[in-house]
Design a protein around this motif. Sequence first.
Motif, short mmCIF file in Angstrom:
data_model
loop_
_atom_site.label_atom_id
_atom_site.label_comp_id
_atom_site.label_asym_id
_atom_site.label_seq_id
_atom_site.Cartn_x
_atom_site.Cartn_y
_atom_site.Cartn_z
N VAL A 12 0.84 -1.21 0.00
CA VAL A 12 0.00 0.00 0.00
C VAL A 12 0.87 1.25 0.00
O VAL A 12 0.64 2.20 -0.76
N LEU A 94 0.00 -5.56 -6.64
CA LEU A 94 -1.44 -5.41 -6.44
C LEU A 94 -2.12 -6.78 -6.42
O LEU A 94 -3.07 -7.00 -5.66
N GLY A 98 -4.35 -8.29 -3.48
CA GLY A 98 -5.69 -8.83 -3.66
C GLY A 98 -5.83 -10.20 -3.03
O GLY A 98 -6.86 -10.52 -2.41
N VAL A 101 -6.20 -9.61 0.68
CA VAL A 101 -7.46 -9.00 1.11
C VAL A 101 -8.65 -9.94 0.91
O VAL A 101 -9.57 -9.96 1.74
N SER A 155 -12.32 -8.03 -4.65
CA SER A 155 -11.23 -7.33 -3.96
C SER A 155 -10.38 -6.54 -4.94
O SER A 155 -10.06 -5.37 -4.71
N LEU A 159 -9.72 -2.54 -5.11
CA LEU A 159 -8.35 -2.06 -4.92
C LEU A 159 -7.85 -1.32 -6.16
O LEU A 159 -7.21 -0.26 -6.04
N SER A 160 -8.13 -1.86 -7.32
CA SER A 160 -7.64 -1.22 -8.55
C SER A 160 -8.34 0.11 -8.79
O SER A 160 -7.73 1.05 -9.31
#
Length: 216
Positions: A12, A94, A98, A101, A155, A159-160
Motif C-alpha cells: 500500500v 497489487l 488482492g 485482502v 477485492s 483495490l484497482s
Amino acid sequence: MHGERGVALGIVATIMLGLAADRFGGPWGQPLVSVWTWLFLGALLWRAPALRRPLLGCLLIATTGEIVLSLVLHLYDYRLGNLPLFVPPGHCLLYWLGLYVAPRLGRHLTTAIPWAAVGGVSILAVSGLDGLGPLLLALFLLCLRYGPAPRLYVSMFALSLLMELWGTALGCWTWRSTLPLVDWPVTNPPLAAGAFYCVLDLLCGSLRHPQTCHSA
C-alpha cells in the motif's frame, strides 16, 4: 500473519508513495520508484515460492496488456508518454495484495461492491459520461459468474479502482476522453476499470496450485 500484514502495508505504501514520487520526484523519481518496485517483487518471489508461477505469469500478462492498452490502443497515456518500468511489477504487487485482502473481505462487501458498480456505471452511462463502463462492467460480472475466485475479483475491482483514482488524481496517467475508433466518452478513470485487473487475476489464478490460497 504479522509478516503478511507487514507486506500488505508495504505494498500500500509503495503504491501511494511511489506514485507520488513518480509525479513530484523530478527526473530521479520514476527510476527510483522502478528500482524499488522491482526489488520488492524480487523479495516476494524469493519469500513465496508457491506464488512464483502466478506472479511471473502476472508480470508477463500485465506487461503485454499495458503495451496493447496504452501504447497500441491508446486507451490511456502515462505522464511521460512511456510505459514506466515500475508498472508491470506494480501489477504483481497489487495481485499479491488482492490475494491477501480476498479471504478477509466480508460477505456484505462481496455483495455490495458489485451492486454499487452496477449502479455507478449505469448512472455514468445514462448521463452520457462513460460509454466504456458498461462493457467493462459486463466483463467484471462475467468473471464473478464464471471465474473460480469471485471474492478475489471483487477485492481486485475495489483495490484497482482506488489505485486508479489516486494515480489519475496525481496525473501519473490519464485516460483518453473518448474511446478510439468508436468515439465513446470515457471518464478518467472509468469506474469499472478494475475489470481489466479481474481478467488478469483470472488468468494468473490458472497458474496457481489449487491447494494454495495464499502463501507468503
